[in-house]
Scaffold this active site. Structure first.
Site, mmCIF file in Angstrom:
data_model
loop_
_atom_site.group_PDB
_atom_site.id
_atom_site.type_symbol
_atom_site.label_atom_id
_atom_site.label_comp_id
_atom_site.label_asym_id
_atom_site.label_seq_id
_atom_site.Cartn_x
_atom_site.Cartn_y
_atom_site.Cartn_z
ATOM 1 C CG ASP A 51 45.254 50.632 30.264
ATOM 2 O OD1 ASP A 51 44.986 50.883 29.063
ATOM 3 O OD2 ASP A 51 44.929 51.399 31.188
ATOM 4 C CE1 TYR A 95 32.035 57.751 33.386
ATOM 5 C CE2 TYR A 95 30.682 59.265 34.663
ATOM 6 C CZ TYR A 95 31.865 58.568 34.484
ATOM 7 O OH TYR A 95 32.876 58.680 35.423
ATOM 8 C CE LYS A 138 32.568 54.956 35.731
ATOM 9 N NZ LYS A 138 33.704 54.063 36.045
#
Length: 251
Positions: free
Chosen positions: A37, A154, A158
């Site tokens: 992360d 987005y 995806k």
């Protein structure tokens, strides 16, 4: 249940939300986990939580926009624990934009974080997964199949995650590698709580996204991830599995 004893997993987006929940679940079931992360503080906190519970984890600061960082994350798992069995790509970003607000820089950021990093990590992981007959669980979204207004970047990213995952599943099935896609709907995470909505949107276009009357919980998604990554799902590959409270059927 210790379905991941002797296994090594990478989980990206491990500082919070569904990535963190997935890392905690895999570690609780015996996996040694590499946590990736950009949020170093949150990532270290997840590692500390795993350690406190008796698990094994290493936090690695990871920038999804950087190819070298993606490669280093995979190599870190092999260098640290000697093998790689499970890859969970949960890192991602989400926001709503009017089309005219979407600059190429913004669009490319979505593609870079949500899609290109997934591709790079999978590519680098495959040679190691061949040795362990391991598997991949990539995070897409309800919006991999159900397109939503104001989410052009987005949705594109995806849908791409679902596509590359299915291609990988086909290409490496003879090597014993499985690859599946988790497609969450509205899940109660810090990212969702802080999501950007532009001015003047038509709220009617975003109706019926929570037909059960609540958001899902990260732990519910983590349970699905753990199942798909386990030997119990050995006959499941190349699938996109929705965990959206029935939103897809309601739209």
């Amino acid at each position: 249940m210790k379905r991941f004893e002797g296994k090594v997993a990478i989980v990206t987006g491990a500082a919070s939300g569904m990535g963190k929940a997935s890392a905690l679940r895999l570690a609780a079931e015996g996996a040694k986990v590499i946590l990736g992360d950009l949020n170093e503080e949150g990532n270290q906190a997840t590692a500390a939580e795993i350690d406190a519970a008796g698990g094994v984890a290493k936090a690695v600061t990871f920038n999804a926009m950087d190819e070298a960082s993606c490669k280093a994350l995979v190599q870190s798992a092999v260098d640290t624990f000697g093998q790689l069995d499970v890859v969970v790509n949960a890192a991602g970003i989400a926001s709503f934009y009017h089309l005219h607000e979407l600059t190429n820089d913004i669009f490319n950021k979505f593609i870079g974080i949500n899609l290109t990093s997934v591709f790079t990590i999978c590519r680098e992981a495959v040679p190691h997964l061949k040795k362990t007959k391991g598997n991949i669980v990539n995070f897409a979204s309800l919006n991999a199949k159900v397109m939503t207004a104001y989410q052009t970047a987005y949705c594109a990213s995806k849908a791409g995650v679902a596509a590359i995952t299915k291609c990988i599943a086909q290409e490496f099935e003879a090597d014993g590698i499985r690859a599946n896609v988790v497609c969450p709907g509205g899940i109660e995470t810090p990212m969702v709580k802080n999501i950007r909505f532009p001015e003047g949107i038509n709220r009617r276009l975003l109706a019926n996204l929570s037909p059960l009357g609540r958001k899902g919980q990260p732990e519910e998604v983590a349970a699905l991830v753990a199942f798909l990554a386990s030997s119990e799902a050995s006959y499941i590959s190349g699938e996109d599995i929705f965990i959206d409270g029935g939103a897809r059927s309601a739209l």
